[in-house]
Design a protein around this motif. Structure first.
Motif, PDB file in Angstrom:
ATOM      1  N   CYS A 108       0.828  -1.214   0.000  1.00 44.80           N
ATOM      2  CA  CYS A 108       0.000   0.000   0.000  1.00 44.80           C
ATOM      3  C   CYS A 108       0.859   1.259   0.000  1.00 44.80           C
ATOM      4  O   CYS A 108       0.527   2.240  -0.674  1.00 44.80           O
ATOM      5  N   GLU A 109       1.972   1.224   0.718  1.00 35.44           N
ATOM      6  CA  GLU A 109       2.888   2.370   0.694  1.00 35.44           C
ATOM      7  C   GLU A 109       3.426   2.606  -0.708  1.00 35.44           C
ATOM      8  O   GLU A 109       3.528   3.748  -1.158  1.00 35.44           O
ATOM      9  N   ARG A 110       3.757   1.534  -1.411  1.00 35.09           N
ATOM     10  CA  ARG A 110       4.229   1.666  -2.798  1.00 35.09           C
ATOM     11  C   ARG A 110       3.164   2.303  -3.686  1.00 35.09           C
ATOM     12  O   ARG A 110       3.455   3.163  -4.507  1.00 35.09           O
ATOM     13  N   VAL A 111       1.939   1.832  -3.540  1.00 34.27           N
ATOM     14  CA  VAL A 111       0.849   2.356  -4.361  1.00 34.27           C
ATOM     15  C   VAL A 111       0.628   3.838  -4.062  1.00 34.27           C
ATOM     16  O   VAL A 111       0.489   4.652  -4.979  1.00 34.27           O
ATOM     17  N   LEU A 112       0.612   4.187  -2.786  1.00 31.65           N
ATOM     18  CA  LEU A 112       0.417   5.594  -2.416  1.00 31.65           C
ATOM     19  C   LEU A 112       1.547   6.469  -2.934  1.00 31.65           C
ATOM     20  O   LEU A 112       1.305   7.601  -3.372  1.00 31.65           O
ATOM     21  N   ALA A 113       2.777   5.967  -2.927  1.00 35.40           N
ATOM     22  CA  ALA A 113       3.906   6.732  -3.472  1.00 35.40           C
ATOM     23  C   ALA A 113       3.736   6.921  -4.979  1.00 35.40           C
ATOM     24  O   ALA A 113       4.023   7.999  -5.522  1.00 35.40           O
ATOM     25  N   GLU A 114       3.258   5.883  -5.645  1.00 36.49           N
ATOM     26  CA  GLU A 114       3.007   5.968  -7.090  1.00 36.49           C
ATOM     27  C   GLU A 114       1.921   7.004  -7.383  1.00 36.49           C
ATOM     28  O   GLU A 114       2.071   7.836  -8.288  1.00 36.49           O
ATOM     29  N   VAL A 115       0.864   6.979  -6.600  1.00 37.02           N
ATOM     30  CA  VAL A 115      -0.220   7.945  -6.770  1.00 37.02           C
ATOM     31  C   VAL A 115       0.286   9.358  -6.481  1.00 37.02           C
ATOM     32  O   VAL A 115      -0.039  10.300  -7.213  1.00 37.02           O
ATOM     33  N   GLU A 116       1.093   9.495  -5.458  1.00 36.63           N
ATOM     34  CA  GLU A 116       1.618  10.819  -5.102  1.00 36.63           C
ATOM     35  C   GLU A 116       2.487  11.399  -6.220  1.00 36.63           C
ATOM     36  O   GLU A 116       2.400  12.584  -6.527  1.00 36.63           O
ATOM     37  N   ARG A 117       3.308  10.547  -6.850  1.00 36.59           N
ATOM     38  CA  ARG A 117       4.131  11.024  -7.977  1.00 36.59           C
ATOM     39  C   ARG A 117       3.253  11.569  -9.095  1.00 36.59           C
ATOM     40  O   ARG A 117       3.525  12.617  -9.668  1.00 36.59           O
ATOM     41  N   VAL A 118       2.185  10.841  -9.408  1.00 36.61           N
ATOM     42  CA  VAL A 118       1.279  11.282 -10.466  1.00 36.61           C
ATOM     43  C   VAL A 118       0.546  12.550 -10.038  1.00 36.61           C
ATOM     44  O   VAL A 118       0.404  13.495 -10.817  1.00 36.61           O
ATOM     45  N   MET A 119       0.112  12.571  -8.797  1.00 32.90           N
ATOM     46  CA  MET A 119      -0.653  13.703  -8.293  1.00 32.90           C
ATOM     47  C   MET A 119       0.150  15.006  -8.361  1.00 32.90           C
ATOM     48  O   MET A 119      -0.393  16.057  -8.665  1.00 32.90           O
ATOM     49  N   HIS A 120       1.444  14.924  -8.141  1.00 33.92           N
ATOM     50  CA  HIS A 120       2.280  16.129  -8.108  1.00 33.92           C
ATOM     51  C   HIS A 120       2.989  16.397  -9.435  1.00 33.92           C
ATOM     52  O   HIS A 120       3.867  17.246  -9.501  1.00 33.92           O
ATOM     53  N   ASN A 121       2.596  15.701 -10.473  1.00 36.28           N
ATOM     54  CA  ASN A 121       3.168  15.909 -11.799  1.00 36.28           C
ATOM     55  C   ASN A 121       2.505  17.135 -12.433  1.00 36.28           C
ATOM     56  O   ASN A 121       1.451  17.044 -13.051  1.00 36.28           O
ATOM     57  N   SER A 122       3.149  18.272 -12.289  1.00 41.36           N
ATOM     58  CA  SER A 122       2.530  19.529 -12.755  1.00 41.36           C
ATOM     59  C   SER A 122       2.561  19.683 -14.277  1.00 41.36           C
ATOM     60  O   SER A 122       1.979  20.624 -14.804  1.00 41.36           O
ATOM     61  N   THR A 123       3.209  18.759 -14.987  1.00 44.84           N
ATOM     62  CA  THR A 123       3.219  18.856 -16.449  1.00 44.84           C
ATOM     63  C   THR A 123       1.920  18.326 -17.058  1.00 44.84           C
ATOM     64  O   THR A 123       1.651  18.560 -18.229  1.00 44.84           O
ATOM     65  N   GLU A 124       1.123  17.599 -16.279  1.00 38.01           N
ATOM     66  CA  GLU A 124      -0.148  17.040 -16.763  1.00 38.01           C
ATOM     67  C   GLU A 124      -1.313  17.848 -16.214  1.00 38.01           C
ATOM     68  O   GLU A 124      -1.227  18.433 -15.138  1.00 38.01           O
ATOM     69  N   SER A 125      -2.414  17.828 -16.930  1.00 36.87           N
ATOM     70  CA  SER A 125      -3.625  18.507 -16.459  1.00 36.87           C
ATOM     71  C   SER A 125      -4.220  17.726 -15.290  1.00 36.87           C
ATOM     72  O   SER A 125      -3.925  16.542 -15.100  1.00 36.87           O
ATOM     73  N   ALA A 126      -5.074  18.381 -14.536  1.00 40.27           N
ATOM     74  CA  ALA A 126      -5.732  17.723 -13.403  1.00 40.27           C
ATOM     75  C   ALA A 126      -6.570  16.539 -13.872  1.00 40.27           C
ATOM     76  O   ALA A 126      -6.574  15.476 -13.235  1.00 40.27           O
ATOM     77  N   SER A 127      -7.251  16.699 -14.988  1.00 39.60           N
ATOM     78  CA  SER A 127      -8.084  15.589 -15.475  1.00 39.60           C
ATOM     79  C   SER A 127      -7.233  14.408 -15.927  1.00 39.60           C
ATOM     80  O   SER A 127      -7.601  13.251 -15.692  1.00 39.60           O
ATOM     81  N   GLN A 128      -6.090  14.675 -16.539  1.00 35.30           N
ATOM     82  CA  GLN A 128      -5.196  13.579 -16.939  1.00 35.30           C
ATOM     83  C   GLN A 128      -4.622  12.872 -15.712  1.00 35.30           C
ATOM     84  O   GLN A 128      -4.546  11.648 -15.668  1.00 35.30           O
ATOM     85  N   ARG A 129      -4.227  13.653 -14.715  1.00 37.78           N
ATOM     86  CA  ARG A 129      -3.698  13.058 -13.488  1.00 37.78           C
ATOM     87  C   ARG A 129      -4.759  12.200 -12.803  1.00 37.78           C
ATOM     88  O   ARG A 129      -4.466  11.117 -12.301  1.00 37.78           O
ATOM     89  N   TYR A 130      -5.993  12.683 -12.804  1.00 37.77           N
ATOM     90  CA  TYR A 130      -7.088  11.905 -12.218  1.00 37.77           C
ATOM     91  C   TYR A 130      -7.231  10.563 -12.944  1.00 37.77           C
ATOM     92  O   TYR A 130      -7.349   9.519 -12.309  1.00 37.77           O
ATOM     93  N   ARG A 131      -7.256  10.607 -14.274  1.00 38.61           N
ATOM     94  CA  ARG A 131      -7.383   9.364 -15.051  1.00 38.61           C
ATOM     95  C   ARG A 131      -6.214   8.428 -14.775  1.00 38.61           C
ATOM     96  O   ARG A 131      -6.396   7.218 -14.626  1.00 38.61           O
ATOM     97  N   ASP A 132      -5.007   8.972 -14.700  1.00 42.38           N
ATOM     98  CA  ASP A 132      -3.825   8.152 -14.410  1.00 42.38           C
ATOM     99  C   ASP A 132      -3.927   7.503 -13.028  1.00 42.38           C
ATOM    100  O   ASP A 132      -3.612   6.321 -12.853  1.00 42.38           O
ATOM    101  N   ILE A 133      -4.355   8.282 -12.053  1.00 43.96           N
ATOM    102  CA  ILE A 133      -4.507   7.747 -10.692  1.00 43.96           C
ATOM    103  C   ILE A 133      -5.593   6.677 -10.663  1.00 43.96           C
ATOM    104  O   ILE A 133      -5.423   5.620 -10.033  1.00 43.96           O
ATOM    105  N   PHE A 134      -6.666   6.898 -11.363  1.00 39.32           N
ATOM    106  CA  PHE A 134      -7.747   5.910 -11.423  1.00 39.32           C
ATOM    107  C   PHE A 134      -7.223   4.595 -11.999  1.00 39.32           C
ATOM    108  O   PHE A 134      -7.512   3.518 -11.468  1.00 39.32           O
ATOM    109  N   ARG A 135      -6.438   4.660 -13.074  1.00 38.11           N
ATOM    110  CA  ARG A 135      -5.869   3.457 -13.686  1.00 38.11           C
ATOM    111  C   ARG A 135      -4.914   2.755 -12.724  1.00 38.11           C
ATOM    112  O   ARG A 135      -4.896   1.526 -12.642  1.00 38.11           O
ATOM    113  N   ILE A 136      -4.102   3.529 -12.019  1.00 42.86           N
ATOM    114  CA  ILE A 136      -3.181   2.939 -11.042  1.00 42.86           C
ATOM    115  C   ILE A 136      -3.965   2.178  -9.979  1.00 42.86           C
ATOM    116  O   ILE A 136      -3.645   1.034  -9.652  1.00 42.86           O
TER     117      ILE A 136
END
Length: 143
Positions: free
Chosen positions: A59-87
């Motif tokens: 779970c810590e690994r998954v949360l770290a993965e989600v956090e990396r995507v969440m703080h990726n400012s090069t992507e739009s909020a909607s893209q980050r949401y979709r990426d997190i949903f897929r993860i």
């Protein structure tokens, strides 16, 4: 017919059982009889403790993965949401495959899967009996 196979033969049947579980072989009654051997009591107690630790690490690994995507400012909020949903969707399947069905009859296979994901430290793995460690290494094709 009532004789037990030699220990090496039992390992062979355990590996065959793994192949059956993965859908690589169709099990026969003789294979199933030895392939689904239960884990020793002492190792079962260790597994129950390690199971909780491994779930937390996963779970810590998954949360770290989600956090990396969440703080990726090069992507739009909607893209980050979709990426997190897929993860989360993918990791939900992974967590079920790795940790569901904690039963003694599945203990060796579960330990092998947890070990293959790198969710056990060497000290934790060493706390298992030599026989169990050797079965897990055989299942993972490690020397």
């Amino acid at each position: 017919m009532g004789s037990r196979p030699e220990p090496r033969t039992r390992l062979f049947y355990l590996a065959l059982g793994h192949a059956c579980n993965m859908g690589l072989l169709v099990p026969t009654l003789r294979m199933e009889r030895y392939a689904l051997r239960e884990i020793k009591e002492a190792d079962w107690k260790v597994l129950r403790h390690l199971h909780r630790l491994a779930v937390e690490r996963f779970c810590e690994r998954v949360l770290a993965e989600v956090e990396r995507v969440m703080h990726n400012s090069t992507e739009s909020a909607s893209q980050r949401y979709r990426d997190i949903f897929r993860i989360v969707e993918r990791r939900d399947r992974d967590i079920a495959r790795l940790f569901n069905d904690l039963r003694r009859s599945q203990g060796l296979m579960m330990l092998a899967r947890i070990r293959s994901e790198g969710l056990l430290t060497e000290d934790e793995f060493s706390s298992l009996s030599p026989e169990t460690r050797s079965v897990i290494e055989m299942l993972l094709d490690r020397d």
